[in-house]
Design a protein around this motif. Structure first.
Motif, short mmCIF file in Angstrom:
data_model
loop_
_atom_site.label_atom_id
_atom_site.label_comp_id
_atom_site.label_asym_id
_atom_site.label_seq_id
_atom_site.Cartn_x
_atom_site.Cartn_y
_atom_site.Cartn_z
N LEU A 119 14.15 -1.43 11.15
CA LEU A 119 13.90 -2.41 10.10
C LEU A 119 14.14 -1.83 8.71
O LEU A 119 14.78 -2.44 7.89
N GLY A 120 13.57 -0.68 8.41
CA GLY A 120 13.75 -0.07 7.10
C GLY A 120 13.18 -0.92 5.97
O GLY A 120 13.79 -1.05 4.92
N ILE A 121 12.00 -1.48 6.17
CA ILE A 121 11.38 -2.35 5.16
C ILE A 121 10.45 -1.51 4.28
O ILE A 121 9.50 -0.91 4.75
N ALA A 122 10.76 -1.51 2.96
CA ALA A 122 9.99 -0.68 2.04
C ALA A 122 9.50 -1.43 0.80
O ALA A 122 8.88 -0.83 -0.07
N SER A 123 9.79 -2.73 0.71
CA SER A 123 9.39 -3.49 -0.48
C SER A 123 9.22 -4.97 -0.12
O SER A 123 9.67 -5.42 0.94
N ARG A 124 8.61 -5.71 -1.04
CA ARG A 124 8.48 -7.16 -0.84
C ARG A 124 9.85 -7.83 -0.77
O ARG A 124 10.02 -8.80 -0.04
N ARG A 125 10.80 -7.30 -1.51
CA ARG A 125 12.16 -7.84 -1.45
C ARG A 125 12.73 -7.68 -0.04
O ARG A 125 13.36 -8.60 0.49
N ASP A 126 12.48 -6.51 0.57
CA ASP A 126 12.94 -6.29 1.95
C ASP A 126 12.26 -7.25 2.92
O ASP A 126 12.90 -7.77 3.83
N VAL A 127 10.96 -7.49 2.71
CA VAL A 127 10.23 -8.42 3.57
C VAL A 127 10.84 -9.81 3.45
O VAL A 127 11.09 -10.49 4.46
N LYS A 128 11.10 -10.24 2.23
CA LYS A 128 11.68 -11.56 2.00
C LYS A 128 13.04 -11.69 2.68
O LYS A 128 13.32 -12.68 3.36
N LEU B 42 0.82 -1.21 0.00
CA LEU B 42 0.00 0.00 0.00
C LEU B 42 0.86 1.28 0.00
O LEU B 42 0.32 2.38 0.06
N GLY B 43 2.17 1.12 -0.04
CA GLY B 43 3.05 2.28 -0.12
C GLY B 43 3.66 2.71 1.20
O GLY B 43 4.27 3.77 1.28
N GLY B 44 3.53 1.90 2.23
CA GLY B 44 4.12 2.23 3.52
C GLY B 44 5.54 1.72 3.66
O GLY B 44 5.95 0.79 2.95
N HIS B 45 6.27 2.34 4.55
CA HIS B 45 7.62 1.89 4.92
C HIS B 45 7.57 1.54 6.40
O HIS B 45 7.15 2.35 7.22
N VAL B 46 8.02 0.33 6.73
CA VAL B 46 8.06 -0.12 8.12
C VAL B 46 9.42 0.29 8.67
O VAL B 46 10.43 -0.33 8.35
N GLU B 47 9.44 1.35 9.45
CA GLU B 47 10.71 1.91 9.92
C GLU B 47 11.35 1.07 11.02
O GLU B 47 12.56 0.95 11.07
N ASP B 48 10.52 0.49 11.89
CA ASP B 48 11.07 -0.25 13.03
C ASP B 48 10.05 -1.21 13.58
O ASP B 48 8.91 -1.27 13.11
N VAL B 49 10.48 -1.97 14.56
CA VAL B 49 9.58 -2.78 15.36
C VAL B 49 9.95 -2.47 16.80
O VAL B 49 11.13 -2.31 17.13
N LEU B 50 8.93 -2.34 17.65
CA LEU B 50 9.22 -2.12 19.06
C LEU B 50 8.19 -2.83 19.90
O LEU B 50 7.07 -3.07 19.46
N VAL B 51 8.63 -3.19 21.10
CA VAL B 51 7.74 -3.81 22.07
C VAL B 51 7.83 -3.00 23.36
O VAL B 51 8.83 -2.33 23.62
N ASN B 52 6.77 -3.08 24.13
CA ASN B 52 6.72 -2.40 25.42
C ASN B 52 6.55 -3.48 26.48
O ASN B 52 5.44 -3.88 26.79
N HIS B 53 7.67 -3.97 26.99
CA HIS B 53 7.68 -5.09 27.93
C HIS B 53 7.53 -4.58 29.36
O HIS B 53 8.15 -3.58 29.73
N ARG B 54 6.76 -5.25 30.17
CA ARG B 54 6.51 -4.80 31.54
C ARG B 54 7.75 -4.87 32.42
O ARG B 54 7.87 -4.11 33.38
N VAL B 55 8.71 -5.74 32.10
CA VAL B 55 9.94 -5.84 32.89
C VAL B 55 11.10 -5.11 32.21
O VAL B 55 11.80 -4.32 32.83
N TYR B 56 11.29 -5.37 30.92
CA TYR B 56 12.44 -4.82 30.20
C TYR B 56 12.22 -3.41 29.67
O TYR B 56 13.16 -2.76 29.23
N GLY B 57 10.98 -2.95 29.67
CA GLY B 57 10.70 -1.62 29.14
C GLY B 57 10.55 -1.64 27.63
O GLY B 57 10.21 -2.66 27.03
#
Length: 182
Positions: free
Chosen positions: A113-122, A92-107
């Protein structure tokens, strides 16, 4: 004949500033006619001089201040559904810049990530499958966030709706809304 270090580092900066996707240390080394280890040392020197060079699982990127609209999206799904989620966003034209989690212990834990294409996903999925590590989302039972950028707010709305239709969106808690300011 090799070029002097400061000229080589200027060349690396120029190459990174023109790149539309991450560049591996090997690719930068081949272009400069040096070993990958020399490039790693050059990147460290450039960072120490204040250049915002990020390392991703696919190579180096020069961090740019973006004027593209951005949205923090909370998702929940299985590891097996990750390619579907990421492909939906980039198709749909989006770029996935990062992934983050909010952990109750680790914060808050995040990874560029910098994912902008199917090639990047693969490439990302191959790296996950071939490694001994697990995706970050597993420490929070599949819940995770992505900063997604796009050319317009309308595209971000379309991505949000498609993720919702696919059942990948998760509701942000009051704590998360306060912590992330969104």
């Amino acid at each position: 004949m090799s070029i002097p270090g400061n000229q080589r580092r200027e060349q690396i900066l120029g190459t990174l500033s023109e790149a539309v996707s991450p560049l591996s240390g090997t690719a930068l080394a081949e272009q400069a006619g040096v070993s990958r280890q020399v490039v790693v040392q050059d990147i460290a020197l450039l960072r120490s001089q204040g250049w915002p060079i990020q390392s991703t699982n696919r190579g180096y990127v020069l961090e740019r201040k973006t004027t593209r609209p951005s949205r923090l999206i909370k998702c929940h799904h299985s590891v097996e559904q990750t390619p579907e989620e990421l492909n939906l966003i980039v198709d749909l034209g989006g770029h996935v810049e990062d992934v983050l989690v909010n952990h109750r212990v680790y914060g808050r834990l995040s990874c560029e990530l910098g994912i902008a294409s199917r090639r990047d996903v693969k490439a990302y999925m191959e790296a996950i499958r071939s490694g001994k590590s697990s995706p970050l989302m597993l420490i929070t039972s599949g819940y995770h966030f992505h900063h997604v950028t796009a050319d317009s707010e309308e595209v971000l709305d379309e991505i949000w709706q498609a993720l919702s239709d696919a059942g990948f969106l998760a509701e942000k808690s009051d704590f998360e809304r306060e912590a992330f300011g969104q």
